[in-house]
Design a protein around this motif. Sequence first.
Motif, PDB file in Angstrom:
ATOM      1  N   GLN A  86      41.651  36.912  34.466  1.00 48.91           N
ATOM      2  CA  GLN A  86      42.725  36.042  34.939  1.00 48.91           C
ATOM      3  C   GLN A  86      42.162  34.873  35.736  1.00 48.91           C
ATOM      4  O   GLN A  86      42.627  33.732  35.605  1.00 48.91           O
ATOM      5  N   ALA A  87      41.161  35.153  36.572  1.00 47.83           N
ATOM      6  CA  ALA A  87      40.516  34.077  37.315  1.00 47.83           C
ATOM      7  C   ALA A  87      39.863  33.083  36.364  1.00 47.83           C
ATOM      8  O   ALA A  87      39.961  31.862  36.530  1.00 47.83           O
ATOM      9  N   SER A  88      39.212  33.604  35.323  1.00 51.29           N
ATOM     10  CA  SER A  88      38.547  32.752  34.340  1.00 51.29           C
ATOM     11  C   SER A  88      39.544  31.886  33.572  1.00 51.29           C
ATOM     12  O   SER A  88      39.194  30.808  33.079  1.00 51.29           O
ATOM     13  N   ALA A 124      36.654  21.718  24.528  1.00 50.48           N
ATOM     14  CA  ALA A 124      36.240  22.441  25.732  1.00 50.48           C
ATOM     15  C   ALA A 124      37.124  23.649  25.994  1.00 50.48           C
ATOM     16  O   ALA A 124      36.642  24.730  26.361  1.00 50.48           O
ATOM     17  N   SER A 125      38.431  23.477  25.820  1.00 52.46           N
ATOM     18  CA  SER A 125      39.370  24.587  26.036  1.00 52.46           C
ATOM     19  C   SER A 125      39.093  25.723  25.060  1.00 52.46           C
ATOM     20  O   SER A 125      39.081  26.902  25.440  1.00 52.46           O
ATOM     21  N   LEU A 126      38.870  25.368  23.794  1.00 49.58           N
ATOM     22  CA  LEU A 126      38.553  26.390  22.795  1.00 49.58           C
ATOM     23  C   LEU A 126      37.252  27.094  23.144  1.00 49.58           C
ATOM     24  O   LEU A 126      37.150  28.327  23.060  1.00 49.58           O
ATOM     25  N   GLY A 127      36.248  26.322  23.568  1.00 47.33           N
ATOM     26  CA  GLY A 127      34.974  26.926  23.939  1.00 47.33           C
ATOM     27  C   GLY A 127      35.095  27.871  25.121  1.00 47.33           C
ATOM     28  O   GLY A 127      34.483  28.940  25.144  1.00 47.33           O
ATOM     29  N   SER A 128      35.908  27.488  26.118  1.00 47.18           N
ATOM     30  CA  SER A 128      36.118  28.363  27.276  1.00 47.18           C
ATOM     31  C   SER A 128      36.770  29.678  26.862  1.00 47.18           C
ATOM     32  O   SER A 128      36.364  30.757  27.312  1.00 47.18           O
ATOM     33  N   ALA A 129      37.787  29.577  26.003  1.00 47.58           N
ATOM     34  CA  ALA A 129      38.476  30.794  25.546  1.00 47.58           C
ATOM     35  C   ALA A 129      37.544  31.674  24.726  1.00 47.58           C
ATOM     36  O   ALA A 129      37.500  32.904  24.911  1.00 47.58           O
ATOM     37  N   LEU A 130      36.782  31.066  23.823  1.00 48.90           N
ATOM     38  CA  LEU A 130      35.843  31.841  23.005  1.00 48.90           C
ATOM     39  C   LEU A 130      34.725  32.431  23.861  1.00 48.90           C
ATOM     40  O   LEU A 130      34.282  33.563  23.620  1.00 48.90           O
ATOM     41  N   GLY A 131      34.274  31.673  24.852  1.00 51.54           N
ATOM     42  CA  GLY A 131      33.231  32.189  25.737  1.00 51.54           C
ATOM     43  C   GLY A 131      33.706  33.395  26.529  1.00 51.54           C
ATOM     44  O   GLY A 131      32.989  34.398  26.646  1.00 51.54           O
ATOM     45  N   SER A 132      34.922  33.300  27.075  1.00 55.79           N
ATOM     46  CA  SER A 132      35.472  34.433  27.829  1.00 55.79           C
ATOM     47  C   SER A 132      35.644  35.658  26.939  1.00 55.79           C
ATOM     48  O   SER A 132      35.336  36.788  27.347  1.00 55.79           O
ATOM     49  N   SER A 165      48.272  33.143  46.557  1.00 53.15           N
ATOM     50  CA  SER A 165      49.137  33.045  45.389  1.00 53.15           C
ATOM     51  C   SER A 165      48.381  32.482  44.186  1.00 53.15           C
ATOM     52  O   SER A 165      47.953  31.321  44.200  1.00 53.15           O
ATOM     53  N   PHE A 166      48.251  33.302  43.141  1.00 54.26           N
ATOM     54  CA  PHE A 166      47.637  32.815  41.906  1.00 54.26           C
ATOM     55  C   PHE A 166      48.539  31.782  41.234  1.00 54.26           C
ATOM     56  O   PHE A 166      48.052  30.821  40.630  1.00 54.26           O
ATOM     57  N   ALA A 167      49.856  31.957  41.337  1.00 55.44           N
ATOM     58  CA  ALA A 167      50.789  31.007  40.728  1.00 55.44           C
ATOM     59  C   ALA A 167      50.595  29.608  41.317  1.00 55.44           C
ATOM     60  O   ALA A 167      50.627  28.607  40.591  1.00 55.44           O
ATOM     61  N   LEU A 168      50.386  29.522  42.628  1.00 53.91           N
ATOM     62  CA  LEU A 168      50.166  28.233  43.276  1.00 53.91           C
ATOM     63  C   LEU A 168      48.833  27.634  42.848  1.00 53.91           C
ATOM     64  O   LEU A 168      48.721  26.416  42.631  1.00 53.91           O
ATOM     65  N   LEU A 169      47.811  28.482  42.711  1.00 60.66           N
ATOM     66  CA  LEU A 169      46.508  28.013  42.225  1.00 60.66           C
ATOM     67  C   LEU A 169      46.647  27.455  40.811  1.00 60.66           C
ATOM     68  O   LEU A 169      46.095  26.395  40.489  1.00 60.66           O
ATOM     69  N   ALA A 170      47.388  28.171  39.971  1.00 57.51           N
ATOM     70  CA  ALA A 170      47.589  27.715  38.593  1.00 57.51           C
ATOM     71  C   ALA A 170      48.321  26.373  38.572  1.00 57.51           C
ATOM     72  O   ALA A 170      47.943  25.452  37.824  1.00 57.51           O
ATOM     73  N   ALA A 171      49.352  26.225  39.409  1.00 57.75           N
ATOM     74  CA  ALA A 171      50.113  24.972  39.457  1.00 57.75           C
ATOM     75  C   ALA A 171      49.226  23.819  39.914  1.00 57.75           C
ATOM     76  O   ALA A 171      49.262  22.714  39.342  1.00 57.75           O
ATOM     77  N   GLY A 172      48.428  24.063  40.950  1.00 54.75           N
ATOM     78  CA  GLY A 172      47.530  23.018  41.440  1.00 54.75           C
ATOM     79  C   GLY A 172      46.468  22.650  40.425  1.00 54.75           C
ATOM     80  O   GLY A 172      46.129  21.473  40.248  1.00 54.75           O
ATOM     81  N   THR A 173      45.945  23.663  39.727  1.00 46.61           N
ATOM     82  CA  THR A 173      44.934  23.415  38.699  1.00 46.61           C
ATOM     83  C   THR A 173      45.503  22.559  37.579  1.00 46.61           C
ATOM     84  O   THR A 173      44.863  21.613  37.105  1.00 46.61           O
ATOM     85  N   HIS A 206      34.516  34.715  40.754  1.00 48.12           N
ATOM     86  CA  HIS A 206      34.405  36.068  41.306  1.00 48.12           C
ATOM     87  C   HIS A 206      35.121  36.153  42.659  1.00 48.12           C
ATOM     88  O   HIS A 206      35.876  37.103  42.915  1.00 48.12           O
ATOM     89  N   SER A 207      34.913  35.154  43.521  1.00 49.08           N
ATOM     90  CA  SER A 207      35.560  35.142  44.836  1.00 49.08           C
ATOM     91  C   SER A 207      37.069  34.992  44.716  1.00 49.08           C
ATOM     92  O   SER A 207      37.836  35.624  45.458  1.00 49.08           O
ATOM     93  N   MET A 208      37.517  34.156  43.784  1.00 43.89           N
ATOM     94  CA  MET A 208      38.956  34.010  43.570  1.00 43.89           C
ATOM     95  C   MET A 208      39.580  35.335  43.145  1.00 43.89           C
ATOM     96  O   MET A 208      40.655  35.713  43.623  1.00 43.89           O
ATOM     97  N   ALA A 209      38.904  36.017  42.230  1.00 42.87           N
ATOM     98  CA  ALA A 209      39.428  37.297  41.747  1.00 42.87           C
ATOM     99  C   ALA A 209      39.574  38.294  42.893  1.00 42.87           C
ATOM    100  O   ALA A 209      40.586  39.001  43.001  1.00 42.87           O
ATOM    101  N   LEU A 210      38.574  38.349  43.766  1.00 38.52           N
ATOM    102  CA  LEU A 210      38.617  39.289  44.890  1.00 38.52           C
ATOM    103  C   LEU A 210      39.700  38.901  45.899  1.00 38.52           C
ATOM    104  O   LEU A 210      40.480  39.746  46.349  1.00 38.52           O
ATOM    105  N   HIS A 211      39.765  37.629  46.255  1.00 40.76           N
ATOM    106  CA  HIS A 211      40.695  37.181  47.293  1.00 40.76           C
ATOM    107  C   HIS A 211      42.147  37.281  46.836  1.00 40.76           C
ATOM    108  O   HIS A 211      43.029  37.680  47.610  1.00 40.76           O
TER     109      HIS A 211
END
Length: 401
Positions: free
Chosen positions: A50-52, A355-363, A104-112, A38-43
Amino acid sequence: MTAQTAPHPILPLSTLLLMATACGLCAGANYFNQPLLHSMALHLQISEAQASSTVTMAQVSYGLGLLFLVPLGDMLERRRLVLILMLLAACGMLLSGLSGRAGSFALLAAGTLMAGVFSVAAQVLVPMAASFAAPGASGRAVGLVMSGLLIGILASRSVAGILSDLGGWSTVYWVGAACTAVMAVLLARALPKAAPAAPVGYGEVMKSLGELLRQHPRLRSRALIGGTGFATVSVLFSTMALLLAGPGFELSDLMIGLIGIVGIAGALMANVAGRLADKGLEQSSTLAGAILLLLGWFCLWLGGGSIWWFLLGLLVVDGALQALHISNQNVVYALAPHARSRINAVYMTTYFLGASLGSALGSWAWLAHGWSGTSLMGGLLGLLTLGVVLWDRSLLAQSRR
Protein backbone atom coordinates in the motif's frame (compact mmCIF):
# COMPACT_ATOMS: atom_id res chain seq x y z
CA MET A 1 2.53 38.28 -34.22
CA THR A 2 3.04 35.11 -32.26
CA ALA A 3 5.86 34.42 -29.85
CA GLN A 4 7.55 32.41 -32.59
CA THR A 5 7.62 35.21 -35.19
CA ALA A 6 8.29 38.19 -32.94
CA PRO A 7 11.76 38.89 -31.58
CA HIS A 8 12.14 37.41 -28.14
CA PRO A 9 14.69 37.76 -25.35
CA ILE A 10 17.39 35.16 -24.95
CA LEU A 11 17.42 33.79 -21.41
CA PRO A 12 20.64 34.46 -19.48
CA LEU A 13 22.44 31.63 -17.73
CA SER A 14 21.19 32.84 -14.33
CA THR A 15 17.56 32.45 -15.42
CA LEU A 16 18.22 29.04 -16.95
CA LEU A 17 19.79 27.94 -13.65
CA LEU A 18 16.74 29.24 -11.76
CA MET A 19 14.48 27.31 -14.14
CA ALA A 20 16.60 24.20 -13.64
CA THR A 21 16.26 24.53 -9.87
CA ALA A 22 12.49 25.02 -10.13
CA CYS A 23 12.19 21.96 -12.36
CA GLY A 24 14.17 19.95 -9.84
CA LEU A 25 11.88 21.01 -7.00
CA CYS A 26 8.69 20.28 -8.94
CA ALA A 27 9.73 16.90 -10.28
CA GLY A 28 11.54 15.88 -7.10
CA ALA A 29 8.33 16.23 -5.07
CA ASN A 30 7.01 13.12 -6.80
CA TYR A 31 10.00 11.10 -5.59
CA PHE A 32 10.16 12.14 -1.93
CA ASN A 33 8.26 8.99 -0.98
CA GLN A 34 10.55 6.44 -2.61
CA PRO A 35 13.22 6.08 0.12
CA LEU A 36 10.53 6.45 2.83
CA LEU A 37 8.16 3.64 1.91
CA HIS A 38 9.21 1.41 4.80
CA SER A 39 8.84 4.25 7.34
CA MET A 40 5.49 5.29 5.89
CA ALA A 41 4.21 1.73 6.17
CA LEU A 42 5.25 1.52 9.83
CA HIS A 43 3.97 4.96 10.85
CA LEU A 44 0.63 4.75 9.03
CA GLN A 45 0.19 1.05 9.89
CA ILE A 46 -0.27 -0.01 6.27
CA SER A 47 1.32 -2.74 4.18
CA GLU A 48 4.48 -2.16 2.15
CA ALA A 49 2.43 -2.77 -1.00
CA GLN A 50 0.00 0.00 0.00
CA ALA A 51 2.86 2.36 0.78
CA SER A 52 4.46 1.49 -2.56
CA SER A 53 1.21 2.40 -4.31
CA THR A 54 1.97 6.08 -3.62
CA VAL A 55 4.79 5.79 -6.18
CA THR A 56 2.26 4.78 -8.83
CA MET A 57 -0.18 7.48 -7.66
CA ALA A 58 2.46 10.18 -8.10
CA GLN A 59 3.31 9.03 -11.61
CA VAL A 60 -0.28 8.54 -12.78
CA SER A 61 -1.32 11.98 -11.50
CA TYR A 62 1.75 13.55 -13.09
CA GLY A 63 0.79 11.87 -16.36
CA LEU A 64 -2.74 13.31 -16.11
CA GLY A 65 -1.31 16.77 -15.48
CA LEU A 66 0.92 16.38 -18.52
CA LEU A 67 -2.02 15.46 -20.71
CA PHE A 68 -4.55 18.03 -19.49
CA LEU A 69 -2.49 20.95 -18.12
CA VAL A 70 0.79 21.19 -20.09
CA PRO A 71 -1.04 21.96 -23.40
CA LEU A 72 -2.22 25.17 -21.70
CA GLY A 73 1.32 26.44 -22.34
CA ASP A 74 0.37 26.93 -26.00
CA MET A 75 -2.77 28.94 -25.21
CA LEU A 76 -2.01 30.89 -21.99
CA GLU A 77 0.71 33.25 -20.85
CA ARG A 78 3.29 30.76 -19.60
CA ARG A 79 4.93 32.77 -16.81
CA ARG A 80 1.60 33.14 -15.00
CA LEU A 81 0.74 29.50 -15.70
CA VAL A 82 4.01 28.34 -14.10
CA LEU A 83 3.33 30.45 -10.98
CA ILE A 84 -0.19 29.05 -10.51
CA LEU A 85 0.84 25.43 -11.06
CA MET A 86 3.77 25.66 -8.64
CA LEU A 87 1.69 27.21 -5.87
CA LEU A 88 -0.95 24.48 -6.24
CA ALA A 89 1.78 21.83 -6.15
CA ALA A 90 3.01 23.36 -2.89
CA CYS A 91 -0.50 22.97 -1.47
CA GLY A 92 -0.41 19.28 -2.35
CA MET A 93 2.87 18.88 -0.46
CA LEU A 94 1.29 20.56 2.55
CA LEU A 95 -1.47 17.92 2.53
CA SER A 96 1.14 15.16 2.48
CA GLY A 97 2.92 16.81 5.39
CA LEU A 98 -0.32 16.98 7.35
CA SER A 99 -0.90 13.26 6.76
CA GLY A 100 2.06 12.43 8.98
CA ARG A 101 0.55 14.31 11.92
CA ALA A 102 -2.94 12.96 11.27
CA GLY A 103 -1.75 9.39 10.67
CA SER A 104 -3.95 9.28 7.59
CA PHE A 105 -3.06 7.35 4.44
CA ALA A 106 -6.06 8.94 2.69
CA LEU A 107 -4.59 12.41 3.29
CA LEU A 108 -1.18 11.24 2.04
CA ALA A 109 -2.83 9.86 -1.10
CA ALA A 110 -4.71 13.13 -1.68
CA GLY A 111 -1.56 15.20 -1.25
CA THR A 112 0.43 12.88 -3.51
CA LEU A 113 -2.19 13.13 -6.25
CA MET A 114 -2.49 16.92 -5.99
CA ALA A 115 1.25 17.54 -5.98
CA GLY A 116 1.66 15.14 -8.90
CA VAL A 117 -0.94 16.84 -11.09
CA PHE A 118 0.33 20.39 -10.57
CA SER A 119 4.08 19.74 -10.46
CA VAL A 120 3.91 19.55 -14.27
CA ALA A 121 4.96 23.21 -14.08
CA ALA A 122 8.39 21.71 -14.81
CA GLN A 123 7.16 20.56 -18.21
CA VAL A 124 5.97 24.07 -19.07
CA LEU A 125 9.43 25.40 -18.23
CA VAL A 126 11.38 22.92 -20.40
CA PRO A 127 9.91 23.97 -23.77
CA MET A 128 10.23 27.60 -22.64
CA ALA A 129 13.98 27.01 -22.37
CA ALA A 130 14.02 25.80 -25.97
CA SER A 131 11.86 28.70 -27.18
CA PHE A 132 14.04 31.39 -25.56
CA ALA A 133 17.42 29.78 -26.34
CA ALA A 134 20.04 31.39 -28.53
CA PRO A 135 20.03 30.17 -32.16
CA GLY A 136 21.67 26.74 -32.43
CA ALA A 137 21.79 26.31 -28.65
CA SER A 138 18.35 24.90 -27.84
CA GLY A 139 19.85 21.48 -27.08
CA ARG A 140 22.20 22.96 -24.50
CA ALA A 141 19.43 25.06 -22.94
CA VAL A 142 17.10 22.06 -22.67
CA GLY A 143 19.96 19.90 -21.42
CA LEU A 144 20.80 22.39 -18.67
CA VAL A 145 17.21 22.74 -17.48
CA MET A 146 16.69 18.98 -17.68
CA SER A 147 19.90 18.40 -15.73
CA GLY A 148 18.35 20.42 -12.93
CA LEU A 149 15.13 18.44 -13.19
CA LEU A 150 16.92 15.11 -13.13
CA ILE A 151 19.30 16.09 -10.36
CA GLY A 152 16.24 17.24 -8.40
CA ILE A 153 14.64 13.82 -8.86
CA LEU A 154 17.77 12.05 -7.67
CA ALA A 155 18.69 14.49 -4.91
CA SER A 156 15.10 14.44 -3.63
CA ARG A 157 15.64 10.91 -2.38
CA SER A 158 18.77 11.93 -0.50
CA VAL A 159 17.10 15.03 0.96
CA ALA A 160 14.05 12.96 1.93
CA GLY A 161 16.25 10.44 3.73
CA ILE A 162 18.18 13.15 5.59
CA LEU A 163 15.07 15.07 6.66
CA SER A 164 13.33 11.85 7.67
CA ASP A 165 16.28 11.05 9.92
CA LEU A 166 16.11 14.53 11.45
CA GLY A 167 12.39 15.05 11.94
CA GLY A 168 10.35 12.15 10.59
CA TRP A 169 9.30 11.21 7.08
CA SER A 170 6.71 13.99 6.70
CA THR A 171 9.30 16.74 7.27
CA VAL A 172 10.40 16.67 3.64
CA TYR A 173 6.90 17.63 2.51
CA TRP A 174 6.81 20.70 4.76
CA VAL A 175 10.22 21.82 3.50
CA GLY A 176 9.32 21.04 -0.11
CA ALA A 177 6.12 23.08 0.06
CA ALA A 178 7.94 26.15 1.41
CA CYS A 179 10.77 25.93 -1.14
CA THR A 180 8.36 25.46 -4.06
CA ALA A 181 6.31 28.49 -3.08
CA VAL A 182 9.41 30.68 -2.77
CA MET A 183 10.76 29.44 -6.11
CA ALA A 184 7.44 30.24 -7.80
CA VAL A 185 7.72 33.87 -6.71
CA LEU A 186 11.35 34.11 -7.88
CA LEU A 187 10.45 32.68 -11.29
CA ALA A 188 7.53 35.06 -11.68
CA ARG A 189 10.00 37.93 -11.34
CA ALA A 190 12.78 36.45 -13.52
CA LEU A 191 10.93 34.95 -16.50
CA PRO A 192 9.95 37.06 -19.50
CA LYS A 193 6.34 37.13 -20.57
CA ALA A 194 5.68 34.26 -22.96
CA ALA A 195 2.69 34.98 -25.16
CA PRO A 196 0.63 31.95 -26.18
CA ALA A 197 1.73 30.22 -29.37
CA ALA A 198 -1.80 29.11 -30.20
CA PRO A 199 -4.43 31.59 -28.91
CA VAL A 200 -7.30 29.15 -29.40
CA GLY A 201 -9.78 27.30 -27.22
CA TYR A 202 -8.89 24.46 -24.88
CA GLY A 203 -10.97 21.95 -26.82
CA GLU A 204 -9.16 22.77 -30.05
CA VAL A 205 -5.78 22.50 -28.34
CA MET A 206 -6.65 19.09 -26.88
CA LYS A 207 -7.98 17.87 -30.23
CA SER A 208 -4.70 18.86 -31.86
CA LEU A 209 -2.77 16.39 -29.66
CA GLY A 210 -4.18 13.48 -31.66
CA GLU A 211 -3.47 15.32 -34.91
CA LEU A 212 0.16 15.80 -33.90
CA LEU A 213 0.47 12.08 -33.20
CA ARG A 214 -0.99 11.22 -36.60
CA GLN A 215 1.16 13.72 -38.47
CA HIS A 216 4.51 12.78 -36.93
CA PRO A 217 5.50 9.08 -36.88
CA ARG A 218 8.68 9.92 -34.99
CA LEU A 219 6.66 11.58 -32.24
CA ARG A 220 5.06 8.17 -31.77
CA SER A 221 8.36 6.28 -31.84
CA ARG A 222 10.21 8.75 -29.60
CA ALA A 223 7.33 8.87 -27.11
CA LEU A 224 7.44 5.07 -26.92
CA ILE A 225 11.21 5.11 -26.41
CA GLY A 226 10.68 7.51 -23.51
CA GLY A 227 7.80 5.47 -22.06
CA THR A 228 9.51 2.10 -22.22
CA GLY A 229 12.84 3.55 -21.05
CA PHE A 230 11.28 5.20 -18.00
CA ALA A 231 9.25 2.05 -17.32
CA THR A 232 12.52 0.15 -17.14
CA VAL A 233 13.99 2.58 -14.63
CA SER A 234 10.75 2.84 -12.62
CA VAL A 235 11.00 -0.87 -11.88
CA LEU A 236 14.13 0.09 -9.95
CA PHE A 237 12.71 3.26 -8.36
CA SER A 238 9.66 1.48 -6.96
CA THR A 239 11.57 -1.39 -5.34
CA MET A 240 15.07 -0.23 -4.39
CA ALA A 241 14.00 1.05 -0.95
CA LEU A 242 12.40 -2.31 -0.18
CA LEU A 243 15.58 -4.16 -1.19
CA LEU A 244 17.96 -1.85 0.67
CA ALA A 245 15.84 -1.73 3.85
CA GLY A 246 15.39 -5.51 3.83
CA PRO A 247 17.39 -8.31 5.45
CA GLY A 248 20.24 -8.26 2.94
CA PHE A 249 21.29 -4.65 3.60
CA GLU A 250 19.12 -3.24 6.45
CA LEU A 251 19.86 0.38 5.52
CA SER A 252 18.11 3.33 7.20
CA ASP A 253 16.05 5.96 5.36
CA LEU A 254 19.09 8.25 5.57
CA MET A 255 21.43 5.74 3.94
CA ILE A 256 18.89 4.82 1.24
CA GLY A 257 18.44 8.50 0.47
CA LEU A 258 22.19 9.12 0.28
CA ILE A 259 22.53 6.32 -2.27
CA GLY A 260 20.53 8.51 -4.62
CA ILE A 261 23.51 10.90 -4.78
CA VAL A 262 25.29 8.30 -6.90
CA GLY A 263 22.69 8.79 -9.60
CA ILE A 264 23.45 12.52 -9.85
CA ALA A 265 26.56 11.68 -11.85
CA GLY A 266 24.27 9.87 -14.28
CA ALA A 267 22.02 12.93 -14.48
CA LEU A 268 24.95 14.95 -15.85
CA MET A 269 24.46 12.90 -19.02
CA ALA A 270 21.53 15.24 -19.74
CA ASN A 271 23.87 18.14 -20.47
CA VAL A 272 26.18 15.90 -22.51
CA ALA A 273 23.23 14.55 -24.51
CA GLY A 274 22.02 18.11 -25.15
CA ARG A 275 25.39 19.09 -26.60
CA LEU A 276 25.44 15.94 -28.74
CA ALA A 277 21.97 16.84 -30.01
CA ASP A 278 23.20 20.28 -31.10
CA LYS A 279 25.83 18.40 -33.14
CA GLY A 280 23.21 16.16 -34.77
CA LEU A 281 24.17 13.01 -32.87
CA GLU A 282 20.78 12.15 -31.33
CA GLN A 283 20.68 8.73 -33.00
CA SER A 284 24.04 7.63 -31.62
CA SER A 285 23.25 8.76 -28.07
CA THR A 286 19.82 7.09 -28.23
CA LEU A 287 21.25 3.72 -29.26
CA ALA A 288 23.99 4.00 -26.63
CA GLY A 289 21.35 4.75 -23.98
CA ALA A 290 19.29 1.67 -24.87
CA ILE A 291 22.33 -0.60 -24.70
CA LEU A 292 23.44 0.92 -21.39
CA LEU A 293 20.01 0.23 -19.88
CA LEU A 294 20.54 -3.49 -20.42
CA LEU A 295 24.07 -3.40 -19.03
CA GLY A 296 22.83 -1.46 -16.01
CA TRP A 297 20.21 -4.08 -15.18
CA PHE A 298 22.82 -6.83 -15.36
CA CYS A 299 24.81 -4.91 -12.74
CA LEU A 300 21.66 -4.40 -10.64
CA TRP A 301 20.90 -8.12 -10.74
CA LEU A 302 24.37 -8.73 -9.28
CA GLY A 303 23.62 -5.89 -6.87
CA GLY A 304 21.05 -8.04 -5.06
CA GLY A 305 24.00 -9.39 -3.06
CA SER A 306 26.54 -6.58 -3.40
CA ILE A 307 26.08 -2.89 -2.67
CA TRP A 308 28.92 -2.02 -5.07
CA TRP A 309 27.28 -3.74 -8.04
CA PHE A 310 24.02 -2.04 -7.06
CA LEU A 311 25.63 1.40 -7.02
CA LEU A 312 27.26 0.79 -10.40
CA GLY A 313 23.97 -0.40 -11.86
CA LEU A 314 22.14 2.65 -10.48
CA LEU A 315 24.71 4.97 -12.03
CA VAL A 316 24.57 3.28 -15.45
CA VAL A 317 20.76 3.07 -15.57
CA ASP A 318 20.31 6.72 -14.57
CA GLY A 319 22.83 7.87 -17.17
CA ALA A 320 21.21 5.72 -19.86
CA LEU A 321 17.76 7.16 -19.17
CA GLN A 322 19.07 10.72 -19.47
CA ALA A 323 20.74 9.94 -22.81
CA LEU A 324 17.43 8.60 -24.12
CA HIS A 325 15.29 11.38 -22.68
CA ILE A 326 17.27 14.42 -23.83
CA SER A 327 17.78 12.93 -27.29
CA ASN A 328 14.04 12.30 -27.49
CA GLN A 329 13.14 15.84 -26.49
CA ASN A 330 15.48 17.41 -29.02
CA VAL A 331 13.97 15.28 -31.78
CA VAL A 332 10.32 15.94 -30.93
CA TYR A 333 10.71 19.69 -30.27
CA ALA A 334 12.05 20.09 -33.81
CA LEU A 335 8.99 18.37 -35.32
CA ALA A 336 6.61 21.29 -34.66
CA PRO A 337 8.32 24.34 -33.09
CA HIS A 338 4.99 26.24 -33.00
CA ALA A 339 3.43 23.54 -30.80
CA ARG A 340 6.18 22.70 -28.35
CA SER A 341 3.95 22.61 -25.27
CA ARG A 342 1.53 20.22 -26.98
CA ILE A 343 4.37 18.10 -28.36
CA ASN A 344 5.83 17.99 -24.86
CA ALA A 345 2.44 17.01 -23.44
CA VAL A 346 2.15 14.06 -25.82
CA TYR A 347 5.72 12.94 -25.22
CA MET A 348 5.76 13.40 -21.44
CA THR A 349 2.34 11.82 -20.94
CA THR A 350 3.61 8.68 -22.63
CA TYR A 351 6.83 8.99 -20.63
CA PHE A 352 5.08 8.98 -17.27
CA LEU A 353 2.44 6.45 -18.22
CA GLY A 354 5.40 4.21 -18.92
CA ALA A 355 6.75 5.09 -15.50
CA SER A 356 3.44 4.16 -13.88
CA LEU A 357 3.39 0.82 -15.68
CA GLY A 358 6.99 0.17 -14.67
CA SER A 359 6.25 0.95 -11.02
CA ALA A 360 3.28 -1.43 -11.00
CA LEU A 361 5.24 -4.19 -12.75
CA GLY A 362 8.20 -3.65 -10.44
CA SER A 363 6.05 -3.94 -7.32
CA TRP A 364 4.40 -7.09 -8.68
CA ALA A 365 7.75 -8.65 -9.59
CA TRP A 366 9.16 -7.84 -6.15
CA LEU A 367 6.22 -9.34 -4.28
CA ALA A 368 6.13 -12.44 -6.49
CA HIS A 369 9.80 -13.22 -7.06
CA GLY A 370 11.97 -10.85 -5.03
CA TRP A 371 14.97 -9.05 -6.48
CA SER A 372 15.66 -11.71 -9.13
CA GLY A 373 12.16 -11.22 -10.56
CA THR A 374 12.57 -7.45 -10.36
CA SER A 375 15.86 -7.61 -12.27
CA LEU A 376 14.33 -9.86 -14.92
CA MET A 377 11.42 -7.44 -15.35
CA GLY A 378 13.83 -4.51 -15.73
CA GLY A 379 15.85 -6.42 -18.31
CA LEU A 380 12.78 -7.39 -20.34
CA LEU A 381 11.59 -3.78 -20.47
CA GLY A 382 15.13 -2.80 -21.47
CA LEU A 383 14.94 -5.18 -24.42
CA LEU A 384 11.60 -3.66 -25.39
CA THR A 385 13.20 -0.20 -25.31
CA LEU A 386 16.00 -1.35 -27.59
CA GLY A 387 13.42 -2.73 -30.02
CA VAL A 388 11.60 0.62 -30.18
CA VAL A 389 14.92 2.42 -30.73
CA LEU A 390 15.59 0.21 -33.76
CA TRP A 391 12.08 0.97 -35.06
CA ASP A 392 12.74 4.70 -34.72
CA ARG A 393 15.97 4.33 -36.69
CA SER A 394 14.05 2.62 -39.48
CA LEU A 395 11.51 5.49 -39.55
CA LEU A 396 14.35 8.00 -39.91
CA ALA A 397 15.91 5.97 -42.73
CA GLN A 398 12.55 5.87 -44.55
CA SER A 399 12.09 9.63 -44.22
CA ARG A 400 15.49 10.26 -45.83
CA ARG A 401 14.77 8.18 -48.94
